[in-house]
Write an enzyme that holds these catalytic residues in place. Sequence first.
Site, PDB file in Angstrom:
ATOM      1  N   GLU A 219      -5.893 -24.001   1.575  1.00  0.00           N
ATOM      2  CA  GLU A 219      -6.621 -25.754   1.865  1.00  0.00           C
ATOM      3  C   GLU A 219      -5.349 -26.346   2.351  1.00  0.00           C
ATOM      4  O   GLU A 219      -4.651 -27.117   1.190  1.00  0.00           O
ATOM      5  CB  GLU A 219      -7.484 -26.004   0.765  1.00  0.00           C
ATOM      6  N   HIS A 283     -10.567 -31.882   6.008  1.00  0.00           N
ATOM      7  CA  HIS A 283      -9.471 -32.943   6.154  1.00  0.00           C
ATOM      8  C   HIS A 283      -9.089 -33.338   7.694  1.00  0.00           C
ATOM      9  O   HIS A 283      -7.946 -33.098   7.878  1.00  0.00           O
ATOM     10  CB  HIS A 283      -8.298 -32.434   5.297  1.00  0.00           C
ATOM     11  N   HIS A 304     -16.115 -28.421   2.818  1.00  0.00           N
ATOM     12  CA  HIS A 304     -17.048 -29.326   2.325  1.00  0.00           C
ATOM     13  C   HIS A 304     -17.415 -30.297   3.096  1.00  0.00           C
ATOM     14  O   HIS A 304     -17.091 -31.578   3.311  1.00  0.00           O
ATOM     15  CB  HIS A 304     -16.230 -30.068   1.165  1.00  0.00           C
ATOM     16  N   ASN A 307     -17.371 -34.601   3.630  1.00  0.00           N
ATOM     17  CA  ASN A 307     -16.397 -35.043   2.834  1.00  0.00           C
ATOM     18  C   ASN A 307     -15.195 -34.921   3.382  1.00  0.00           C
ATOM     19  O   ASN A 307     -14.750 -33.924   4.118  1.00  0.00           O
ATOM     20  CB  ASN A 307     -16.252 -34.312   1.480  1.00  0.00           C
ATOM     21  N   ARG A 315     -22.724 -41.689  19.489  1.00  0.00           N
ATOM     22  CA  ARG A 315     -22.049 -41.678  20.975  1.00  0.00           C
ATOM     23  C   ARG A 315     -20.673 -40.821  20.469  1.00  0.00           C
ATOM     24  O   ARG A 315     -20.161 -40.546  21.355  1.00  0.00           O
ATOM     25  CB  ARG A 315     -21.721 -43.046  21.384  1.00  0.00           C
ATOM     26  N   ASP A 336     -23.555 -31.080  -5.680  1.00  0.00           N
ATOM     27  CA  ASP A 336     -23.878 -31.432  -6.846  1.00  0.00           C
ATOM     28  C   ASP A 336     -24.365 -33.073  -6.857  1.00  0.00           C
ATOM     29  O   ASP A 336     -24.747 -33.580  -8.097  1.00  0.00           O
ATOM     30  CB  ASP A 336     -22.299 -31.664  -7.439  1.00  0.00           C
ATOM     31  N   GLY A 337     -24.896 -33.397  -5.955  1.00  0.00           N
ATOM     32  CA  GLY A 337     -25.625 -34.697  -5.936  1.00  0.00           C
ATOM     33  C   GLY A 337     -24.673 -35.851  -5.910  1.00  0.00           C
ATOM     34  O   GLY A 337     -25.230 -36.983  -5.620  1.00  0.00           O
ATOM     35  N   HIS A 339     -21.081 -35.653  -4.224  1.00  0.00           N
ATOM     36  CA  HIS A 339     -20.192 -35.606  -3.251  1.00  0.00           C
ATOM     37  C   HIS A 339     -20.862 -35.848  -1.813  1.00  0.00           C
ATOM     38  O   HIS A 339     -20.565 -36.387  -0.911  1.00  0.00           O
ATOM     39  CB  HIS A 339     -19.573 -34.306  -2.950  1.00  0.00           C
ATOM     40  N   ASP A 362     -15.693 -26.099  -5.075  1.00  0.00           N
ATOM     41  CA  ASP A 362     -14.367 -27.048  -4.980  1.00  0.00           C
ATOM     42  C   ASP A 362     -13.808 -27.267  -6.437  1.00  0.00           C
ATOM     43  O   ASP A 362     -13.253 -28.349  -6.532  1.00  0.00           O
ATOM     44  CB  ASP A 362     -14.769 -28.285  -4.073  1.00  0.00           C
TER      45      ASP A 362
END
Length: 363
Positions: A219, A283, A304, A307, A315, A336-337, A339, A362
């Site tokens: 990553e 990212h 992810h 995020n 648009r 996880d509710g 993120h 993660d």
Amino acid sequence: MKTALAAIALVLAASPALAQNVKITPIGSHPGELCANDRAIVFDDPTGVRFLYDPAHNVTGGDDPRLGTMDELEELAAALRERGMSLCIDLVLNHTAREHPWAQGWLLTEGAKITHMAPGYPPEFEPGFVSQIIDASGLNLLPGFIDVHAHGAVGVDAMDADPEGLRAVARFYGSHGVTSYLPTTWTAPRDAIIKALHAIAEVRGRVQGGATILGAHLEGPYLNVVNAGAQDARFIRIPERAEVLDLLEVGVARRITLAPENDAGLWLTKECCRRGIAVSAGHTSATYEQIAEAAQHGLGHVTHCFNAMGYLHHRQPGTVGAALALPEITCELIADGVHVHPAVMRILVEAKGPERVILITDA
């Protein structure tokens, strides 16, 4: 498909005569494809009789007159065998089979392999055939989890480059149902990443009492500094060929997260795909068009989802819009509710289908 094959295997195991004369052919990959009224159909075929099987229903009965009993199928198979013909079974997946768990089910294992599984209650086996019975009434049985994005646990990080620490993480994950995982590196200086990769390479494979280490997930460091998130922005950089090859030549990378919105990122996408390394956008501030272009060169995942990437705009759909709209893209999700809002998680699953969403920690 594995569930459907297991259901077919059960039918054949119950009928040795049928099993001697059966060919199994999967057809279709879209749920519901070719399912005629969610029933099984028997029809003539030039090389035998073809049986279109819907695994959501019982092949041996039901209120549909086209469904024969097992005895009738055995007689049919015997008659065909005398004529040098075969019974062909085509498997068709449908929403009913895919979306609803079995309220009651059972499976049979031999050594480390599952040999049979089916909904309902198990049949009566001959005395001595089953050596151990585990009653899991009231519990849910799931396949082992594969975590493709996990940095560490129990005080250990993949960037520590500690082989014994990686084994400790694998054992911890194994105790929580994870059967294999990809230790995931962070954005860091070149030498630190290479050291971590060599440690992962050293322990790659099965870990006694723990999850199998499949390889490494890189990553970074080739991300977009605007979307650094928890990554160290000081070390985010554009891919430079010599450094990239040093990282990849370690030979342990199985997955890489990168920002594909520049020429160097697109080159890296192509190079990784050429080597069989899965490429994921993360990212990133990539536009819809840039993700679509990268997808044409092998990018197949988003890291992810939602995020550390741009927002969805009607648009300017951006990375999120590309992830939702492009069928070849699978999406990592931290479910996880925190993120991602539960409503947005539902939107993702509705847009992609559960088979295109990859749950990750993660951690």
